[in-house]
Design a protein around this motif. Structure first.
Motif, PDB file in Angstrom:
ATOM      1  N   TYR A 182      83.739  43.096  68.913  1.00  0.00           N
ATOM      2  CA  TYR A 182      84.778  43.301  69.911  1.00  0.00           C
ATOM      3  C   TYR A 182      85.697  42.081  69.937  1.00  0.00           C
ATOM      4  CZ  TYR A 182      81.322  46.758  71.240  1.00  0.00           C
ATOM      5  OH  TYR A 182      80.425  47.779  71.203  1.00  0.00           O
ATOM      6  N   ARG A 183      86.995  42.328  69.909  1.00  0.00           N
ATOM      7  CA  ARG A 183      87.955  41.224  69.821  1.00  0.00           C
ATOM      8  C   ARG A 183      87.867  40.306  71.036  1.00  0.00           C
ATOM      9  NH1 ARG A 183      93.861  42.918  68.100  1.00  0.00           N
ATOM     10  NH2 ARG A 183      93.899  40.695  67.633  1.00  0.00           N
ATOM     11  N   LYS A 184      87.563  40.872  72.213  1.00  0.00           N
ATOM     12  CA  LYS A 184      87.506  40.052  73.423  1.00  0.00           C
ATOM     13  C   LYS A 184      86.337  39.068  73.392  1.00  0.00           C
ATOM     14  CE  LYS A 184      89.759  43.474  76.402  1.00  0.00           C
ATOM     15  NZ  LYS A 184      89.629  44.352  77.590  1.00  0.00           N
ATOM     16  N   THR A 185      85.284  39.387  72.615  1.00  0.00           N
ATOM     17  CA  THR A 185      84.122  38.495  72.535  1.00  0.00           C
ATOM     18  C   THR A 185      84.019  37.825  71.162  1.00  0.00           C
ATOM     19  OG1 THR A 185      82.731  40.391  71.911  1.00  0.00           O
ATOM     20  CG2 THR A 185      82.814  39.782  74.240  1.00  0.00           C
ATOM     21  N   GLN A 186      85.088  37.923  70.394  1.00  0.00           N
ATOM     22  CA  GLN A 186      85.084  37.341  69.053  1.00  0.00           C
ATOM     23  C   GLN A 186      84.909  35.830  69.092  1.00  0.00           C
ATOM     24  OE1 GLN A 186      88.323  38.523  66.371  1.00  0.00           O
ATOM     25  NE2 GLN A 186      88.683  36.352  65.915  1.00  0.00           N
ATOM     26  N   THR A 187      85.539  35.182  70.046  1.00  0.00           N
ATOM     27  CA  THR A 187      85.474  33.721  70.113  1.00  0.00           C
ATOM     28  C   THR A 187      84.063  33.230  70.414  1.00  0.00           C
ATOM     29  OG1 THR A 187      87.779  33.584  70.839  1.00  0.00           O
ATOM     30  CG2 THR A 187      86.388  31.662  71.244  1.00  0.00           C
ATOM     31  N   ILE A 188      83.425  33.800  71.434  1.00  0.00           N
ATOM     32  CA  ILE A 188      82.068  33.363  71.781  1.00  0.00           C
ATOM     33  C   ILE A 188      81.099  33.729  70.662  1.00  0.00           C
ATOM     34  CG2 ILE A 188      81.615  35.485  73.083  1.00  0.00           C
ATOM     35  CD1 ILE A 188      80.202  31.966  73.778  1.00  0.00           C
ATOM     36  N   GLY A 189      81.314  34.880  70.024  1.00  0.00           N
ATOM     37  CA  GLY A 189      80.459  35.246  68.892  1.00  0.00           C
ATOM     38  C   GLY A 189      80.590  34.266  67.754  1.00  0.00           C
ATOM     39  N   SER A 190      81.815  33.861  67.451  1.00  0.00           N
ATOM     40  CA  SER A 190      82.047  32.890  66.370  1.00  0.00           C
ATOM     41  C   SER A 190      81.429  31.538  66.707  1.00  0.00           C
ATOM     42  CB  SER A 190      83.552  32.737  66.128  1.00  0.00           C
ATOM     43  OG  SER A 190      84.133  33.961  65.753  1.00  0.00           O
ATOM     44  N   LEU A 191      81.556  31.118  67.982  1.00  0.00           N
ATOM     45  CA  LEU A 191      80.948  29.849  68.395  1.00  0.00           C
ATOM     46  C   LEU A 191      79.433  29.871  68.219  1.00  0.00           C
ATOM     47  CD1 LEU A 191      82.971  29.042  71.641  1.00  0.00           C
ATOM     48  CD2 LEU A 191      82.851  27.615  69.581  1.00  0.00           C
ATOM     49  N   ILE A 192      78.816  30.994  68.591  1.00  0.00           N
ATOM     50  CA  ILE A 192      77.363  31.115  68.441  1.00  0.00           C
ATOM     51  C   ILE A 192      76.978  31.030  66.969  1.00  0.00           C
ATOM     52  CG2 ILE A 192      75.430  32.726  68.644  1.00  0.00           C
ATOM     53  CD1 ILE A 192      76.677  33.703  71.263  1.00  0.00           C
ATOM     54  N   ILE A 193      77.736  31.731  66.115  1.00  0.00           N
ATOM     55  CA  ILE A 193      77.412  31.743  64.686  1.00  0.00           C
ATOM     56  C   ILE A 193      77.628  30.371  64.064  1.00  0.00           C
ATOM     57  CG2 ILE A 193      78.074  32.700  62.446  1.00  0.00           C
ATOM     58  CD1 ILE A 193      78.630  35.339  63.855  1.00  0.00           C
ATOM     59  N   VAL A 194      78.706  29.687  64.456  1.00  0.00           N
ATOM     60  CA  VAL A 194      78.925  28.332  63.931  1.00  0.00           C
ATOM     61  C   VAL A 194      77.756  27.430  64.310  1.00  0.00           C
ATOM     62  CG1 VAL A 194      80.328  26.254  64.197  1.00  0.00           C
ATOM     63  CG2 VAL A 194      81.430  28.444  63.822  1.00  0.00           C
ATOM     64  N   GLY A 195      77.290  27.549  65.551  1.00  0.00           N
ATOM     65  CA  GLY A 195      76.167  26.724  65.986  1.00  0.00           C
ATOM     66  C   GLY A 195      74.892  27.019  65.228  1.00  0.00           C
ATOM     67  N   VAL A 196      74.521  28.301  65.172  1.00  0.00           N
ATOM     68  CA  VAL A 196      73.250  28.652  64.534  1.00  0.00           C
ATOM     69  C   VAL A 196      73.314  28.449  63.034  1.00  0.00           C
ATOM     70  CG1 VAL A 196      73.732  31.133  64.191  1.00  0.00           C
ATOM     71  CG2 VAL A 196      71.388  30.364  64.565  1.00  0.00           C
ATOM     72  N   MET A 197      74.458  28.744  62.405  1.00  0.00           N
ATOM     73  CA  MET A 197      74.556  28.602  60.950  1.00  0.00           C
ATOM     74  C   MET A 197      74.701  27.141  60.520  1.00  0.00           C
ATOM     75  SD  MET A 197      73.929  31.422  59.630  1.00  0.00           S
ATOM     76  CE  MET A 197      74.123  30.721  57.999  1.00  0.00           C
ATOM     77  N   THR A 198      75.288  26.304  61.362  1.00  0.00           N
ATOM     78  CA  THR A 198      75.324  24.872  61.046  1.00  0.00           C
ATOM     79  C   THR A 198      73.908  24.320  61.001  1.00  0.00           C
ATOM     80  OG1 THR A 198      77.503  24.589  62.059  1.00  0.00           O
ATOM     81  CG2 THR A 198      76.168  22.615  61.781  1.00  0.00           C
ATOM     82  N   ASN A 199      73.084  24.755  61.931  1.00  0.00           N
ATOM     83  CA  ASN A 199      71.672  24.359  61.917  1.00  0.00           C
ATOM     84  C   ASN A 199      70.986  24.842  60.637  1.00  0.00           C
ATOM     85  OD1 ASN A 199      69.073  23.466  63.298  1.00  0.00           O
ATOM     86  ND2 ASN A 199      68.650  25.641  62.971  1.00  0.00           N
ATOM     87  N   VAL A 200      71.300  26.074  60.216  1.00  0.00           N
ATOM     88  CA  VAL A 200      70.718  26.616  58.982  1.00  0.00           C
ATOM     89  C   VAL A 200      71.161  25.804  57.776  1.00  0.00           C
ATOM     90  CG1 VAL A 200      70.703  28.618  57.434  1.00  0.00           C
ATOM     91  CG2 VAL A 200      70.451  28.947  59.896  1.00  0.00           C
TER      92      VAL A 200
END
Length: 419
Positions: A182-200
């Motif tokens: 959903y475009r309205k939650t794209q930003t928070i979704g991207s932030l979560i993925i950046v956080g979890v994938m940076t850890n990976v």
């Protein structure tokens, strides 16, 4: 670099030269990465030529799938991806230099990134939720000293120890992917993925886990999605400034067409989710995990070892005498010698004839034994191994003997328990 949606109110209609060049190269690189990920094997001959002639790396590399994403083949594909992206970006810049902006193409580029990340996050998240990526420490692993583990083995043991932690991480990955739908939650979704994938990514680098290239690219995709929102993120989290909402760019004016696309998106999401769940069951053999354990399952410690009618003493320097028989799953067994060397076998048993067949993975020559399982704690094997008659008596070693298993959760700890 200033890509689309720079203003919180309006879409930019005139991009700078740097914006346009950067977009062309990044767009070309990411699309080629996704395409080559699935089609590179179709161009194996060209890849070998490219590696040998253009890169000077030689063409003697294997394309066989090994579970590693950092093979020589993958680095050749990465180099080709980069070269092609720069070449396409150059040709595109020359041929389309008069265009003012790429707002519509950037919109669809974001859609592609959101779908790709959704699929990747759902796959990895479900693999953790279903306990398929890591799994609990195997019986063979419990018999291995920490010093003998590889860095990746240590990381896998840490992650696999706690199913609850694995499910938690998997849920976060799935959440990030779902929010991208959903475009309205794209930003928070991207932030979560950046956080979890940076850890990976950091974990892959530090523990030498061979998924470095792929995890870096997933992180890059999430960063690209966040890039147009960077000023809003900085203002909110670092400058304590008011952040206004975005008026999303809408390339589709036809209401009926938007409904069709929305319905198609829902169908694709459901279909992909079902496919990935089935894939988790198949690839990670969860059906096998859900079956009841074999009666032979466990660690069996030899008490008496007779070879050709001679009793062999349990000397730690002995390279032949068995110390442990480890039966993990129904079709796998490992024999650990006194000197800690291990032979691995395919393991089949016949409860009617009370017969066990070991097939060494190296030569697949069947080794036949008859067994006597007196009770749940003692096992006797009689048979021939490589021409030698063997008679071995075992006693089951309880899993509760291992501190990693018997040490449970404690709310109250009067002192540290770090052994």
């Amino acid at each position: 670099m200033k890509l689309a949606m720079e203003s919180v109110k309006h879409q930019k209609t005139n991009w700078s030269i740097i914006d346009k060049i950067a977009f062309r190269v990044i767009f070309s690189y990411v699309i080629l990465f996704i395409l080559l990920l699935f089609t590179a094997l179709l161009f194996e001959g060209f890849l070998r030529w490219f590696a040998d002639i253009f890169l000077g790396w030689g063409s003697d590399f294997s394309t066989e799938s090994t579970g590693s994403g950092d093979r020589s083949f993958d680095y050749v594909r990465f180099a080709l991806n980069l070269v092609l992206a720069l070449l396409v970006g150059l040709i595109w810049t020359i041929a389309d230099r008069k265009r003012h902006s790429y707002n519509t193409l950037f919109y669809w580029f974001q859609v592609i990134l959101r779908v790709a990340l959704f699929v990747a996050m759902l796959f990895y998240g479900l693999a953790k939720v279903f306990n398929g990526q890591f799994g609990s420490p195997s019986l063979e692993l419990l018999m291995q000293s920490v010093g003998e583990m590889s860095p990746m083995g240590l990381a896998w043991t840490f992650m696999g120890y706690s199913l609850a932690y694995s499910i938690f991480i998997g849920f976060i990955e799935i959440l990030g992917g779902v929010l991208l739908l959903y475009r309205k939650t794209q930003t928070i979704g991207s932030l979560i993925i950046v956080g979890v994938m940076t850890n990976v990514v950091v974990m892959n680098l530090i523990y030498d886990i061979p998924v470095k290239l792929f995890s870096m690219h997933l992180t890059l995709m999430a960063i690209i999605l966040l890039w147009p929102d960077r000023y809003r993120i900085i203002n909110m989290f670092f400058k304590n400034k008011t952040v206004e909402k975005i008026e999303f760019y809408k390339p589709l004016a036809n209401g009926a067409l938007k409904k069709v696309i929305r319905g198609g998106r829902g169908f694709v999401v459901v279909l992909l989710t079902l496919i990935l769940i089935v894939q988790c069951f198949v690839q990670f053999e969860l059906r096998e995990q859900l079956k009841s354990k074999s009666e032979f399952y466990g660690i069996w410690e030899s008490q008496l070892f007779i070879k050709n009618k001679d009793t062999i003493p349990p000397l730690l320097t002995d390279t032949y005498r068995w110390r442990y028989l480890i039966v993990d799953l129904k079709k796998k067994a490992a024999i650990k010698k006194m000197n800690d060397s291990i032979d691995r076998y395919q393991f089949k048993f016949d409860t009617v004839q009370k017969k066990i067949v070991f097939n060494r993975e190296a030569d697949l020559i069947p080794q036949h034994f008859f067994y006597n399982l007196n009770d749940d704690t003692t096992l006797e094997l009689k048979g021939v191994l490589d021409g030698d008659s063997l008679q071995v008596y075992f006693k089951r070693k309880p899993e509760s003997d291992f501190r990693l298993i018997n040490r449970k959760f404690h709310w109250v700890n009067e002192s540290t328990y770090n052994y």
